[in-house]
Scaffold this motif. Structure first.
Motif, PDB file in Angstrom:
ATOM      1  N   SER A 116      51.679  22.795  25.430  1.00  0.00           N
ATOM      2  CA  SER A 116      51.625  24.200  25.824  1.00  0.00           C
ATOM      3  C   SER A 116      50.568  24.438  26.891  1.00  0.00           C
ATOM      4  O   SER A 116      50.759  25.261  27.790  1.00  0.00           O
ATOM      5  N   LEU A 117      49.452  23.716  26.813  1.00  0.00           N
ATOM      6  CA  LEU A 117      48.394  23.859  27.815  1.00  0.00           C
ATOM      7  C   LEU A 117      48.837  23.318  29.167  1.00  0.00           C
ATOM      8  O   LEU A 117      48.611  23.948  30.210  1.00  0.00           O
ATOM      9  N   PHE A 118      49.453  22.148  29.159  1.00  0.00           N
ATOM     10  CA  PHE A 118      49.921  21.549  30.412  1.00  0.00           C
ATOM     11  C   PHE A 118      51.022  22.407  31.034  1.00  0.00           C
ATOM     12  O   PHE A 118      51.054  22.597  32.255  1.00  0.00           O
ATOM     13  N   LEU A 119      51.933  22.929  30.193  1.00  0.00           N
ATOM     14  CA  LEU A 119      53.026  23.737  30.721  1.00  0.00           C
ATOM     15  C   LEU A 119      52.517  25.078  31.249  1.00  0.00           C
ATOM     16  O   LEU A 119      52.984  25.560  32.291  1.00  0.00           O
ATOM     17  N   GLU A 120      51.555  25.664  30.556  1.00  0.00           N
ATOM     18  CA  GLU A 120      50.999  26.934  31.028  1.00  0.00           C
ATOM     19  C   GLU A 120      50.324  26.784  32.387  1.00  0.00           C
ATOM     20  O   GLU A 120      50.337  27.707  33.201  1.00  0.00           O
ATOM     21  N   ALA A 121      49.764  25.611  32.633  1.00  0.00           N
ATOM     22  CA  ALA A 121      49.070  25.373  33.903  1.00  0.00           C
ATOM     23  C   ALA A 121      50.012  25.512  35.089  1.00  0.00           C
ATOM     24  O   ALA A 121      49.596  25.923  36.175  1.00  0.00           O
ATOM     25  N   VAL A 122      51.285  25.192  34.898  1.00  0.00           N
ATOM     26  CA  VAL A 122      52.241  25.213  36.013  1.00  0.00           C
ATOM     27  C   VAL A 122      53.310  26.288  35.851  1.00  0.00           C
ATOM     28  O   VAL A 122      54.188  26.423  36.700  1.00  0.00           O
ATOM     29  N   ALA A 123      53.243  27.075  34.771  1.00  0.00           N
ATOM     30  CA  ALA A 123      54.287  28.067  34.504  1.00  0.00           C
ATOM     31  C   ALA A 123      54.379  29.142  35.576  1.00  0.00           C
ATOM     32  O   ALA A 123      55.439  29.745  35.778  1.00  0.00           O
ATOM     33  N   ILE A 124      53.298  29.395  36.285  1.00  0.00           N
ATOM     34  CA  ILE A 124      53.288  30.440  37.305  1.00  0.00           C
ATOM     35  C   ILE A 124      53.967  29.996  38.602  1.00  0.00           C
ATOM     36  O   ILE A 124      54.273  30.833  39.467  1.00  0.00           O
ATOM     37  N   ILE A 170      32.872  19.969  24.377  1.00  0.00           N
ATOM     38  CA  ILE A 170      33.594  19.266  25.433  1.00  0.00           C
ATOM     39  C   ILE A 170      35.070  19.207  25.048  1.00  0.00           C
ATOM     40  O   ILE A 170      35.426  18.635  24.011  1.00  0.00           O
ATOM     41  N   HIS A 171      35.917  19.820  25.854  1.00  0.00           N
ATOM     42  CA  HIS A 171      37.364  19.835  25.605  1.00  0.00           C
ATOM     43  C   HIS A 171      38.082  19.603  26.931  1.00  0.00           C
ATOM     44  O   HIS A 171      38.385  20.550  27.656  1.00  0.00           O
ATOM     45  N   TRP A 172      38.327  18.350  27.248  1.00  0.00           N
ATOM     46  CA  TRP A 172      38.846  17.995  28.565  1.00  0.00           C
ATOM     47  C   TRP A 172      40.262  18.520  28.812  1.00  0.00           C
ATOM     48  O   TRP A 172      40.591  18.911  29.937  1.00  0.00           O
ATOM     49  N   ILE A 173      41.116  18.532  27.799  1.00  0.00           N
ATOM     50  CA  ILE A 173      42.509  18.941  28.005  1.00  0.00           C
ATOM     51  C   ILE A 173      42.611  20.398  28.459  1.00  0.00           C
ATOM     52  O   ILE A 173      43.220  20.684  29.501  1.00  0.00           O
ATOM     53  N   PRO A 174      42.042  21.366  27.728  1.00  0.00           N
ATOM     54  CA  PRO A 174      42.104  22.753  28.236  1.00  0.00           C
ATOM     55  C   PRO A 174      41.311  22.961  29.514  1.00  0.00           C
ATOM     56  O   PRO A 174      41.696  23.777  30.352  1.00  0.00           O
ATOM     57  N   TRP A 175      40.226  22.216  29.691  1.00  0.00           N
ATOM     58  CA  TRP A 175      39.433  22.372  30.913  1.00  0.00           C
ATOM     59  C   TRP A 175      40.241  21.993  32.153  1.00  0.00           C
ATOM     60  O   TRP A 175      40.306  22.745  33.124  1.00  0.00           O
ATOM     61  N   ILE A 176      40.840  20.823  32.123  1.00  0.00           N
ATOM     62  CA  ILE A 176      41.579  20.334  33.292  1.00  0.00           C
ATOM     63  C   ILE A 176      42.816  21.174  33.559  1.00  0.00           C
ATOM     64  O   ILE A 176      43.094  21.571  34.702  1.00  0.00           O
ATOM     65  N   SER A 177      43.577  21.469  32.502  1.00  0.00           N
ATOM     66  CA  SER A 177      44.784  22.280  32.684  1.00  0.00           C
ATOM     67  C   SER A 177      44.420  23.688  33.162  1.00  0.00           C
ATOM     68  O   SER A 177      45.110  24.258  34.012  1.00  0.00           O
ATOM     69  N   GLY A 178      43.331  24.251  32.639  1.00  0.00           N
ATOM     70  CA  GLY A 178      42.898  25.582  33.061  1.00  0.00           C
ATOM     71  C   GLY A 178      42.430  25.606  34.501  1.00  0.00           C
ATOM     72  O   GLY A 178      42.683  26.566  35.236  1.00  0.00           O
ATOM     73  N   LEU A 179      41.750  24.546  34.933  1.00  0.00           N
ATOM     74  CA  LEU A 179      41.289  24.461  36.320  1.00  0.00           C
ATOM     75  C   LEU A 179      42.474  24.367  37.273  1.00  0.00           C
ATOM     76  O   LEU A 179      42.500  25.047  38.312  1.00  0.00           O
TER      77      LEU A 179
END
Length: 206
Positions: A116-124, A170-179
């Motif tokens: 869901s985090l990875f998909l949200e990063a590109v959903a826009i 430290i939470h790399w997955i939401p950090w990277i996808s959010g960036l």
């Protein structure tokens, strides 16, 4: 709250103007998938009343927007499917593969949470492509996209604050996808603030 306001602005446009012109159904479908896969714990892990209500609101509003765009006899006429042609399904498989490779624990719910985090990063992306193609951006559509981007930008500030104030945060997955998600909005933000500063109608370059 910024995310919630973005959805309220979109629903306001659909309900009052009876139009979804300039809105990408592809993006709305991906957001629905984001919420479904992220909130699998809705009926299994109780956090708080507020948390549960917000999850239900995001799920309900997301599917109601899709229903309006697909089935409402008036609203669906304003949907420009000839311009909204981004092949969003091709984004899902890479996001799923990333979730299978990068997750906090290899369980179904954790993999879906990462997905869901990875998909949200590109959903826009379909929404931004549609706006660039049509260049017809009314005030409510512009505000919707701006608030959607601002919500993620505020998340970045929150993560920075918590990194310096909470030990071992430290939470790399939401950090990277959010960036990545925030960077996708950068071009839109530039033209949004430029139009606001000059009191002009928002237009994106072709």
């Amino acid at each position: 709250m910024t995310h919630l306001f973005s959805i309220l602005v979109l629903l306001l446009k659909i309900h009052t103007i009876k139009s979804c012109a300039g809105i990408s159904l592809k993006t709305q479908e991906m957001y629905a998938i984001v919420f479904v896969t992220r909130y699998l714990d809705l009926f299994t892990d109780y956090v708080s009343f507020y948390n549960s209500i917000m999850k239900i609101i995001f799920l309900g509003s997301s599917f109601s927007i899709i229903w309006y765009m697909r089935h409402h006899k008036i609203v669906r006429r304003s949907y420009d499917k000839d311009q909204d042609t981004f092949r969003h399904y091709f984004l899902m498989l890479p996001c799923l593969l990333l979730a299978l490779l990068f997750n906090e624990r290899f369980t179904f719910k954790e993999v879906m949470w990462s997905f869901s985090l990875f998909l949200e990063a590109v959903a826009i992306l379909p929404q931004l492509v549609l706006l660039q193609r049509t260049r017809n951006i009314d005030n409510l559509t512009g505000q919707y996209v701006f608030l959607l981007g601002a919500y993620r930008a505020f998340y970045l500030l929150n993560w920075i604050y918590r990194y310096f104030t909470e030990p071992h945060y430290i939470h790399w997955i939401p950090w990277i996808s959010g960036l990545i998600q925030t960077l996708l909005y950068a071009d839109f933000f530039y033209y949004y603030f430029h139009s606001w500063k000059n009191n002009k109608k928002l237009e994106l370059p072709a």
